[in-house]
Design an enzyme around this catalytic site. Structure first.
Site, PDB file in Angstrom:
ATOM      1  N   GLY A  79       5.843  29.637 -41.369  1.00 13.36           N
ATOM      2  CA  GLY A  79       5.382  28.128 -41.109  1.00 13.36           C
ATOM      3  C   GLY A  79       5.606  27.350 -42.285  1.00 13.36           C
ATOM      4  O   GLY A  79       6.237  27.620 -43.080  1.00 13.36           O
ATOM      5  N   PHE A 121       1.450  23.643 -46.081  1.00 11.69           N
ATOM      6  CA  PHE A 121       0.114  23.289 -45.757  1.00 11.69           C
ATOM      7  C   PHE A 121      -0.550  24.060 -44.487  1.00 11.69           C
ATOM      8  O   PHE A 121      -1.290  23.754 -43.800  1.00 11.69           O
ATOM      9  CB  PHE A 121      -0.196  21.848 -45.614  1.00 11.69           C
ATOM     10  N   SER A 154      -0.537  31.508 -47.189  1.00 10.49           N
ATOM     11  CA  SER A 154      -1.044  32.052 -48.564  1.00 10.49           C
ATOM     12  C   SER A 154      -2.458  32.683 -48.304  1.00 10.49           C
ATOM     13  O   SER A 154      -3.023  33.937 -48.437  1.00 10.49           O
ATOM     14  CB  SER A 154      -1.096  31.525 -49.826  1.00 10.49           C
ATOM     15  N   ASP A 162       4.265  36.746 -51.697  1.00 10.41           N
ATOM     16  CA  ASP A 162       3.902  35.213 -51.246  1.00 10.41           C
ATOM     17  C   ASP A 162       5.205  34.497 -51.723  1.00 10.41           C
ATOM     18  O   ASP A 162       5.743  34.788 -52.551  1.00 10.41           O
ATOM     19  CB  ASP A 162       2.761  34.851 -51.923  1.00 10.41           C
ATOM     20  N   GLU A 163       5.233  33.315 -51.037  1.00  9.70           N
ATOM     21  CA  GLU A 163       6.460  32.417 -51.389  1.00  9.70           C
ATOM     22  C   GLU A 163       7.859  33.155 -51.282  1.00  9.70           C
ATOM     23  O   GLU A 163       8.792  33.194 -52.089  1.00  9.70           O
ATOM     24  CB  GLU A 163       6.133  31.633 -52.466  1.00  9.70           C
ATOM     25  N   ALA A 164       8.036  34.019 -50.397  1.00 11.00           N
ATOM     26  CA  ALA A 164       9.093  34.971 -50.200  1.00 11.00           C
ATOM     27  C   ALA A 164      10.432  34.285 -50.030  1.00 11.00           C
ATOM     28  O   ALA A 164      11.544  34.687 -50.040  1.00 11.00           O
ATOM     29  CB  ALA A 164       8.831  35.764 -49.059  1.00 11.00           C
ATOM     30  N   GLN A 165      10.410  33.035 -49.447  1.00  7.62           N
ATOM     31  CA  GLN A 165      11.459  31.986 -49.226  1.00  7.62           C
ATOM     32  C   GLN A 165      12.359  32.133 -50.550  1.00  7.62           C
ATOM     33  O   GLN A 165      13.612  31.815 -50.647  1.00  7.62           O
ATOM     34  CB  GLN A 165      11.097  30.725 -48.788  1.00  7.62           C
ATOM     35  N   CYS A 171      -0.141  17.554 -37.979  1.00 10.51           N
ATOM     36  CA  CYS A 171       0.797  16.515 -38.393  1.00 10.51           C
ATOM     37  C   CYS A 171      -0.083  15.304 -38.724  1.00 10.51           C
ATOM     38  O   CYS A 171      -0.812  14.824 -38.031  1.00 10.51           O
ATOM     39  CB  CYS A 171       1.639  16.227 -37.307  1.00 10.51           C
ATOM     40  N   TYR A 203       5.370  16.376 -50.278  1.00 17.01           N
ATOM     41  CA  TYR A 203       5.775  17.044 -48.827  1.00 17.01           C
ATOM     42  C   TYR A 203       4.377  16.585 -48.037  1.00 17.01           C
ATOM     43  O   TYR A 203       3.413  16.268 -48.523  1.00 17.01           O
ATOM     44  CB  TYR A 203       5.788  18.548 -48.901  1.00 17.01           C
TER      45      TYR A 203
END
Length: 199
Positions: free
Chosen positions: A16, A19, A23, A95-98, A152, A185
């Site tokens: 996703g 925010f 996590s 975590d934060e695998a990107q 949003c 962001y």
């Protein structure tokens, strides 16, 4: 819903925008398995993302767990170290695998083949709304994909995109990887998201 039965490997990917409490989903699942089912858990995070802690995964709602901080560029030695340290663990989380390099896909597959439940969390799209790192491949090989959304701030709709901001306005350009928070962001729905070529 997870159908992991503890007898065979399983891969869960939580994806996703920023925010969206990805996590938090990862930490919550790990903590429940560890506390209530007595499962052995180990978690990893990329060392370049130290916004909240060096050796913990921390969610925006305050959930946190210990994690091993590793280089995002996974070489053969680090791959061997990850596989060795996760051996015998029921749950292995990333975590934060990107941010991780291509080897993350083979590592996740190998750990799942060994019978562990692998939980991976990360951004599926970068600020250009393009697939981020190897998250697309991880989602393809997953047994379970959880798509999280945020809210949003422009209209209140469910947000699927991450808008990068420069001086409060949508970014026109910049590096794909830029560690930041609310200063750089915000989550956006499809209607409110502005891609770089339209900024």
């Amino acid at each position: 819903m997870t159908f992991y039965d503890g007898r065979s490997g399983f891969i869960t990917v939580v994806s996703g925008p920023m925010f969206a409490e990805k996590s938090g989903e990862l930490v919550n699942r790990c903590m429940k398995e560890e506390k209530y089912a007595g499962k052995k858990v180990i978690a990893f995070k990329p060392s370049n993302d130290n916004r909240f802690a060096e050796d913990e995964i921390v969610s925006r709602l305050g959930l946190k767990m210990k994690a091993v901080s590793i280089n995002k560029m996974i070489n053969d030695d680090l791959e061997e170290e990850i596989l060795k340290s996760s051996k015998g663990c029921d749950i292995v989380a990333f975590d934060e695998a990107q941010f991780f390099s291509e080897k993350i896909v083979d590592i996740v597959l190998e750990i799942a083949y060994r019978g562990s439940h692998v939980i991976v969390a990360g951004l599926d799209l970068d600020f250009r709304a393009k697939p981020f790192g190897y998250m697309g491949e991880l989602m393809t090989i997953a047994d379970e994909v959880i798509k999280k959304t945020a809210f949003c701030p422009c209209c209140g709709r469910p947000a699927r995109f991450t808008q990068r901001l420069v001086d409060g306005f949508p970014a026109k350009e910049g590096p794909i990887e830029l560690i930041g928070d609310t200063d750089s962001y915000e989550p956006r729905c499809r209607n409110c998201y502005v891609p770089p070529f339209k900024a």
